[in-house]
Enzyme design. Structure first.
Site, PDB file in Angstrom:
ATOM      1  N   SER A   1       0.984  -1.080   0.013  1.00 24.66           N
ATOM      2  CA  SER A   1      -0.012  -0.238   0.102  1.00 24.66           C
ATOM      3  C   SER A   1       1.106   1.175  -0.109  1.00 24.66           C
ATOM      4  CB  SER A   1      -0.992  -0.102   1.107  1.00 24.66           C
ATOM      5  OG  SER A   1      -0.105   0.410   2.365  1.00 24.66           O
ATOM      6  N   ASP A   2       0.331   2.475  -0.323  1.00 23.23           N
ATOM      7  CA  ASP A   2       0.961   3.597  -0.136  1.00 23.23           C
ATOM      8  C   ASP A   2       1.072   3.816   1.458  1.00 23.23           C
ATOM      9  OD1 ASP A   2       2.687   5.763  -0.239  1.00 23.23           O
ATOM     10  OD2 ASP A   2       1.636   6.676  -1.921  1.00 23.23           O
ATOM     11  N   TRP A   3       2.005   5.006   1.997  1.00 25.98           N
ATOM     12  CA  TRP A   3       1.801   5.110   3.359  1.00 25.98           C
ATOM     13  C   TRP A   3       0.565   5.567   3.967  1.00 25.98           C
ATOM     14  CZ3 TRP A   3       6.402   6.209   6.138  1.00 25.98           C
ATOM     15  CH2 TRP A   3       6.192   6.634   7.553  1.00 25.98           C
ATOM     16  N   GLY A   4      -0.018   4.444   4.843  1.00 19.09           N
ATOM     17  CA  GLY A   4      -1.202   4.824   5.406  1.00 19.09           C
ATOM     18  C   GLY A   4      -2.305   4.839   4.633  1.00 19.09           C
ATOM     19  N   SER A   5      -2.341   4.443   3.373  1.00 14.12           N
ATOM     20  CA  SER A   5      -3.426   4.288   2.445  1.00 14.12           C
ATOM     21  C   SER A   5      -4.526   3.580   2.612  1.00 14.12           C
ATOM     22  CB  SER A   5      -2.949   4.254   1.105  1.00 14.12           C
ATOM     23  OG  SER A   5      -2.883   2.833   0.681  1.00 14.12           O
TER      24      SER A   5
END
Ligand code: NOJ
Length: 742
Positions: free
Chosen positions: A282-286
């Site tokens: 995932s992207d950061w915290g997505s």
């Protein structure tokens, strides 16, 4: 989006099974491991934390992370780097029950210690070997420093210069972007994973992030399926075909569904139709961000949706770590999907050779030797000069004339070092950077006096430095003024509504221009900028982008004429923000085309600006001149099974050796879906000595004549195609046509 126009070529589990057949030993080891793993350990492999502080002073976060690592609840760390730190943290992971090694990841975007030009600048070289070299050197340094995995390349097509992240990609064209995606993946990874001079690459951000509404970062994306497939997906497909080890999903929604929770993108297309065997981070915290998006009720709901949609690893939202095991126990998440995600991640750890030697990338001697290898800096200099684009050169102002013995070097960026590196350089050694002033001083030597004045800051309204700058210019034979953006004005979360030169820099230019001295402008930055006064009045303009640590030397090479610039714009430079979107391949004839300048009445036009950009895609000058002649097209007609050769002669008609990027564009003038006025279909970068000529050949096949029709089928429709060969998208030198037979 209407889901699933394509018959799935296999179930999403097909890819692992396929790979299992090819690598029975590894797949067997993974199966054995999976059988031994507890539910918590499986979830652990999907969990990624950022841990810069892991080796730093005591903190609660550090303690929690270390405990999680020791108990097998973390699969990967980002932002831990250096042999010493990665070795220490790996040792903690090896205390866990099953001794599964960690993956260490980092944003190695354009260099690790030795910083290369930003990716958009490298794209301006149109030189795939140079781009591959840049990625290779970055990977070699990062791998020597304990890193297994970079979050690059960003292969998002970027057509909106307000979006700060255009600096991290290859620009606005899909064809060029796909070629560069492949080159960068091969550069980072080498031919095969497992070498200690390579890292895993990551194609990001899947998908369509570059089309964020209004050029605003993290925003929604709304687009047709044709647009998605034709413009935004091909560079991802090219990366997958080149064997990219991982994908990263993105912060944006696509037609209402967050990319992170997007089953169509991740399961149907990537893992289904494309049979992609790697894993998706995932992207950061997505995953957690699906809650504020309004797509998930809470983080547990987000975790469930993300796993179902095919997001394998959770970067920093703790959603999987905190909720997945319970979701499985409650029957709300499918353990088969969890196992599949774990398998995909473990497979990469095996391919890297970490199960055989978890400290394979932890050799202090190699770290020292590779990070101090002078070859790295030479490579950075070579690539930086290839990335520069000569935008204007009236009266052959450049290269600098020998008789100019006094040079005024002016501007807020002339002595800056940090700004040359640009953004995304977490581990850069900024002491290595040579400023533009120092680069020029070293190259020109004592026989040329340099007179420096800052003139103004990049940002701010103060004009108090103008007088000193004007005085320096008056006492010089010529002026080099550096203007642009500071390193933190483009990149993630750096969207701008105004992409004009910041502050009073253009005013400073105007004050210098009034001295009557020849004025050479060097532009630095991470995106297309608008500088109409400079564009109109400067004698020469060299676009240096953010050129990296060797930028000062590279710039001196180019300004002095030791190196003849040959870069071409990979992204359009508008005249006004209001023209955006202005990418060359977003231009259509319309039902009311403008047929002559100023003809705006009831035409598809603006009443206050022309439709044309300031500098077009593919544009860039040279110290020499090139002519295009003798176009020949091997056959007037072709069938779908045949190819056609487009041939012409390229001649260096000027006084010095140089490189030209010859470009082939195509237009399909009548089709079942209206087509753009021009689409790049091929290019070649050609080196020619003065007077030298070469025959250049482009080959067209059915694929290059194809597009996605309204049923989303990839078709080439019979009929005429216009062919254009030129030096830029707005500088077509040769025209022809070819007919596709039914
Ligand atoms: C967020 C960015 O969008 C992504 O590209 C990057 O790799 C991660 N942060 C990790 O730093």
């Amino acid at each position: 989006m209407t889901i699933n126009h394509f018959p799935l070529l296999g179930l999403f589990l097909g890819a692992p099974l396929l790979a299992a057949a090819q690598q029975p030993a590894t797949e067997q080891r993974i199966t054995t491991l999976l059988q031994q793993m507890t539910l918590a350990e499986k979830v652990g492999q999907l969990n990624q934390y950022s841990g810069r502080e892991l080796t730093g002073p005591a903190s609660a976060r550090k303690d929690n992370q270390l405990n999680a690592i020791r108990s097998g609840q973390v699969g990967s760390m980002l932002n831990v780097r250096g042999v010493q730190d990665t070795r220490a943290i790996q040792a903690e992971a090896l205390k866990s029950r099953l001794r599964i090694p960690l993956l260490f990841s980092l944003d190695v975007i354009h260099g690790y210690k030795t910083i290369f030009p930003i990716p958009l600048a490298e794209a301006a070289s149109w030189d795939l070997a140079a781009i591959r070299l840049g990625a290779h050197v970055a990977a070699r340094e990062a791998a020597a420093a304990g890193i297994h995995w970079t979050f690059a390349p960003m292969v998002d097509v970027g057509r909106d210069p307000r979006w700060g992240r255009v600096m991290e990609g290859a620009g606005e064209d899909t064809y060029l972007g796909a070629q560069i995606a492949r080159a960068r993946v091969l550069g980072f990874q080498g031919e095969k994973l497992g070498g200690t001079d390579a890292v895993m690459a990551c194609a990001k951000h899947f998908a369509a992030y570059g089309a964020a509404l209004a050029g605003r970062d993290y925003n929604a994306v709304d687009m047709s399926s044709q647009q998605l497939w034709e413009t935004y997906l091909p560079p991802f497909r090219a990366a997958a075909d080149a064997g990219v080890a991982t994908f990263m999903n993105s912060f944006n929604t696509l037609n209402g569904v967050p990319a992170t929770g997007n089953r169509y993108l991740q399961r149907d297309v990537l893992k289904g139709q494309w049979q992609y065997p790697g894993f998706v981070v995932s992207d950061w915290g997505s995953i957690g961000e699906m809650v504020p998006w309004g797509y998930a009720a809470d983080k547990a709901d987000a975790a469930q949706k993300a796993l179902a949609a095919g997001s394998d690893m959770d970067m920093e939202s703790d959603a999987y770590h905190n909720h997945l095991a319970q979701l499985v126990q409650e029957g709300k998440a499918d353990v088969a999907l969890l196992d599949e995600a774990v398998r995909r991640i473990l497979r990469k750890k095996f391919e890297l050779g970490l199960f055989d030697d978890p400290y394979k990338f932890s050799n202090e001697k190699r770290e020292k030797q590779v990070l101090n290898d002078p070859q790295n800096r030479l490579a950075a200099r070579q690539v930086a000069r290839k990335a520069m684009v000569l935008l204007k050169n009236d009266h052959q102002t450049l290269p600098l004339r020998r008789e100019w013995r006094r040079l005024a070097v002016i501007g807020p960026l002339a002595k800056s070092k940090r700004d040359l590196d640009g953004s995304w350089v977490p581990e850069a050694d900024t002491t290595l950077i040579t400023s533009i002033y120092d680069g020029l001083a070293q190259r020109l030597g004592p026989q040329t006096q340099l007179r420096y004045a800052k003139g103004c800051e990049v940002l701010g309204e103060s004009r108090t430095g103008f007088a000193q700058a004007v005085a320096a210019a008056q006492s010089a034979d010529a002026v080099v003024i550096t203007v642009g953006e500071t390193w933190d004005m483009s990149g993630e979360a750096k969207s701008r509504t105004d992409i004009g030169l910041p502050g009073v820099q253009e005013e400073l230019f105007a004050a210098l221009k009034a001295t009557g001295k020849p004025i050479i402008v060097v532009v630095l930055g991470g995106r297309p900028l608008i500088f109409n006064t400079i564009a109109d009045q400067a004698d020469a303009i060299l676009l240096a982008w953010w050129p990296g640590a060797e930028g000062g030397h590279a710039l001196a090479d180019v300004l002095s004429g030791d190196y003849n610039p040959g870069g071409k714009l990979p992204i359009t430079f508008p005249r006004a923000v209001g023209q955006i979107p202005i990418a060359y391949n977003q231009q259509y004839s319309t039902g009311r085309p403008v047929t002559k300048p100023g003809d705006t009445r009831y035409k598809s036009a603006y009443i206050d600006a022309p439709n044309t950009p300031r500098y077009a895609f593919g544009y860039g000058l040279s110290y020499t001149t090139f002519t295009y002649s003798d176009l020949s097209i091997s056959r007037p007609q072709l069938t779908a099974a045949e190819t056609v050769q487009v041939q012409f002669t390229l001649t260096n008609t000027g006084p010095v050796a140089g490189e030209e990027v010859a470009q082939l564009y195509l237009r399909d003038p009548v089709a079942s879906t209206v087509r753009p006025l021009k689409e790049l279909k091929d290019f070649q970068k050609v080196a020619l000595k003065p007077g030298e000529r070469k025959t250049i050949t482009f080959t067209l096949d059915k694929d290059k004549l194809s597009f996605y029709n309204q049923q989303l089928a990839w078709v080439a429709e019979p009929g005429e195609f216009q062919l254009m060969v030129g030096s830029a998208s707005d500088d077509i030198r040769l025209r022809g046509k070819v007919e596709l037979l039914p």
